[in-house]
Scaffold this active site. Structure first.
Site, PDB file in Angstrom:
ATOM      1  N   HIS A  44      -0.147  -6.783  -9.427  1.00  0.00           N
ATOM      2  CA  HIS A  44       0.404  -5.922  -8.385  1.00  0.00           C
ATOM      3  C   HIS A  44       0.122  -6.490  -6.992  1.00  0.00           C
ATOM      4  O   HIS A  44       0.983  -6.430  -6.094  1.00  0.00           O
ATOM      5  CB  HIS A  44      -0.193  -4.522  -8.525  1.00  0.00           C
ATOM      6  CG  HIS A  44       0.223  -3.588  -7.442  1.00  0.00           C
ATOM      7  ND1 HIS A  44      -0.624  -3.216  -6.433  1.00  0.00           N
ATOM      8  CD2 HIS A  44       1.402  -2.977  -7.184  1.00  0.00           C
ATOM      9  CE1 HIS A  44       0.008  -2.401  -5.605  1.00  0.00           C
ATOM     10  NE2 HIS A  44       1.237  -2.238  -6.036  1.00  0.00           N
TER      11      HIS A  44
ATOM     12  N   GLU B 234       2.650  -9.049  -6.373  1.00  0.00           N
ATOM     13  CA  GLU B 234       3.951  -8.436  -6.064  1.00  0.00           C
ATOM     14  C   GLU B 234       4.068  -8.178  -4.556  1.00  0.00           C
ATOM     15  O   GLU B 234       5.102  -8.461  -3.944  1.00  0.00           O
ATOM     16  CB  GLU B 234       4.101  -7.124  -6.833  1.00  0.00           C
ATOM     17  CG  GLU B 234       5.364  -6.341  -6.495  1.00  0.00           C
ATOM     18  CD  GLU B 234       5.161  -4.849  -6.591  1.00  0.00           C
ATOM     19  OE1 GLU B 234       5.486  -4.133  -5.617  1.00  0.00           O
ATOM     20  OE2 GLU B 234       4.667  -4.384  -7.637  1.00  0.00           O
ATOM     21  N   HIS B 235       3.016  -7.666  -3.949  1.00  0.00           N
ATOM     22  CA  HIS B 235       3.013  -7.437  -2.505  1.00  0.00           C
ATOM     23  C   HIS B 235       3.128  -8.751  -1.734  1.00  0.00           C
ATOM     24  O   HIS B 235       3.874  -8.853  -0.757  1.00  0.00           O
ATOM     25  CB  HIS B 235       1.721  -6.737  -2.094  1.00  0.00           C
ATOM     26  CG  HIS B 235       1.726  -5.267  -2.315  1.00  0.00           C
ATOM     27  ND1 HIS B 235       1.528  -4.348  -1.306  1.00  0.00           N
ATOM     28  CD2 HIS B 235       1.906  -4.530  -3.446  1.00  0.00           C
ATOM     29  CE1 HIS B 235       1.581  -3.120  -1.785  1.00  0.00           C
ATOM     30  NE2 HIS B 235       1.788  -3.201  -3.096  1.00  0.00           N
TER      31      HIS B 235
ATOM     32  N   GLU C 207      -2.906   2.143  -0.901  1.00  0.00           N
ATOM     33  CA  GLU C 207      -2.052   2.593  -2.004  1.00  0.00           C
ATOM     34  C   GLU C 207      -2.897   3.201  -3.121  1.00  0.00           C
ATOM     35  O   GLU C 207      -2.526   4.217  -3.718  1.00  0.00           O
ATOM     36  CB  GLU C 207      -1.213   1.433  -2.535  1.00  0.00           C
ATOM     37  CG  GLU C 207      -0.197   1.842  -3.576  1.00  0.00           C
ATOM     38  CD  GLU C 207       0.716   0.712  -4.012  1.00  0.00           C
ATOM     39  OE1 GLU C 207       1.531   0.943  -4.934  1.00  0.00           O
ATOM     40  OE2 GLU C 207       0.616  -0.402  -3.453  1.00  0.00           O
TER      41      GLU C 207
END
Length: 459
Positions: A79, A82-83, A159
């Site tokens: 993840h 992904e950012h 997040e």
């Protein structure tokens, strides 16, 4: 340290220009809904679905990597990466990437799951070449600069904090931990505060290099598009990045193997001062390749898939004990989960759990009535078709199918599978699945006496 101004020139060997292999996987009708696949010499697969009646197109790239590919120390790396792919390439800064799609009124995003990651852009059909160039550039030319890793660390921690503030989300992560324990499938996709703080630029960069090889990627596009044109534009983008030099490369195969889940009767309680108690009561389900998944889909719909479902009627409509109550299934390559979620006042948690457990036991032993099954088949068929009404959903379907199954299934075939489910099929799945001893995950402000009684729900 690499800078954004640096640029390498990739040379393409004559072998890399070898003829690609193209197949028509689904012929469609009058050219509408035709699905084609082209495999490039470097192992990159490109699948498209043509829909000439729309004015949009969605372009995506699926990576064969998810949080279950992480070690404990790398939890959250997929993840995180992904950012970072949105933070800049040799050609574009982070602002250039977002501005390019914003300038044509498009939308761009990405998501990470336990077994795959997807990056996509939805634009007008005339702007598809731009979307292809931007997304391919992100996937092949990300810089992963140390300053970007440090800056984005704070964003990801926020997040995680945002997710932690929503117990309705956290309880599903807790249920995965309850069922899978301290394994890749049991850990959160986002990672934890500790693992995100510990990740370094070199760790993330190595993860990128290992898992974003073209053989691990599937390109998918759907909408008012031409397959040959998409292939040509994607091939050009990957060759410019020097990503298709291995002429002997072959695509990775879908995940396989078998993981037996033997968890039963486990209870996980996260005591928090929330207004509601959030519960997931569930048990092992089926892998996404299991032939029984069609009958499970019908069973899940009848049990907790809508306003006419048993759980909704019993818990909400008849007794008013919860606003949200539903059942769901999660299918992985080699295993699966079935769960029932409900959010209720803490004082009513045991009533809700008792009703849910009673319904599961009743269906396991008595099955569902024929009219419930017929209604569920109709509901599942309709929602399947309605869920594929936009190019983004079509792109998701063909991309995920290629990555996870290595094949495509037409909507008509999907509907035929659903329609072929018999009452006996559903009853057999209910007896097999719901007859297992469940496990339970709870988040809420429970008193000691309430917590002590949670074992009753899984006895």
């Amino acid at each position: 340290m690499t800078s954004r101004s640096s640029r390498t020139t990739a040379r393409t060997s004559p072998e890399a220009r070898a003829v690609a292999r193209t197949q028509t996987l689904l012929p469609g009708k009058d050219g509408i809904g035709t699905v084609r696949r082209t495999t490039l010499p470097g192992g990159l697969r490109i699948v498209t679905e043509t829909l000439p009646s729309v004015r949009s197109a969605t372009f995506g790239i699926w990576a064969h990597v998810g949080s279950r590919d992480e070690t404990p120390a790398l939890n959250g790396a997929t993840h995180y990466l992904e950012h970072l792919l949105f933070k800049g390439t040799h050609k574009r800064s982070a602002l250039d990437i977002s501005a390019a799609i914003d300038a044509v009124g498009g939308e761009m995003n990405a998501f990470t799951a336990k077994e795959y990651t997807c990056y996509y852009a939805r634009v007008l059909d005339t702007d598809l070449p731009l979307a292809i160039d931007v997304v391919c550039d992100m996937l092949t030319g990300s810089l992963i600069l140390a300053e970007d890793v440090d800056a984005e660390r704070g964003v990801i921690l926020e997040e995680i904090a945002m997710t932690e503030d929503d117990p309705g989300d956290v309880v599903h992560d807790l249920f995965a931990k309850t069922m899978f324990g301290d394994t890749p499938l049991g850990r959160p996709v986002l990672g934890t505060v500790d693992t995100i703080n510990a990740l370094t630029r070199d760790q993330v960069a190595r993860f990128y290099k290992k898992h974003y090889d073209p053989t691990h990627l599937v390109v998918a596009a759907a909408g008012n598009i031409d397959h040959a044109t998409v292939v040509r534009q994607v091939r050009r983008a990957f060759e410019k990045a020097g990503a298709l030099t291995r002429t002997d490369a072959v695509p990775v195969t879908p995940r396989d193997g078998h993981r037996a889940i033997r968890t039963a009767g486990r209870v996980e309680l996260l005591n928090r001062r929330t207004e509601q108690a959030h519960v997931v009561l569930g048990m092992p389900g089926y892998a996404r390749t299991d032939d029984r998944r069609w009958a499970l889909g019908v069973l899940n719909t009848a049990l907790g898939g809508g306003m006419s479902s048993r759980l909704f009627q019993e818990v909400r409509e008849k007794r008013g004990l919860a606003y949200s109550v539903y059942s769901y299934t999660s299918g992985f390559a080699d295993c699966g989960l079935f769960g029932v979620y409900a959010g209720c006042r803490p004082s009513q948690i045991h009533d809700v759990l008792r009703i849910c457990r009673d319904e599961l036991d009743r269906v396991a032993h008595e099955g569902l009535a024929d009219d419930e099954i017929a209604r569920a088949i109709g509901q599942l068929s309709g929602s399947t078709v309605l869920g594929l009404e936009d190019t983004g959903a079509l792109m998701n379907r063909i991309g995920k199918s290629e990555l996870c199954w290595g094949d495509q299934m037409s909507v008509d075939d999907m509907l035929a599978h659903i329609a072929s489910v018999t009452p006996d099929d559903v009853r057999a799945v209910a007896a097999d699945l719901l007859g297992q001893r469940p496990s339970l995950s709870v988040i809420g402000p429970l008193k000691d006496k309430q917590a002590d009684r949670l074992d009753e729900a899984v006895a």
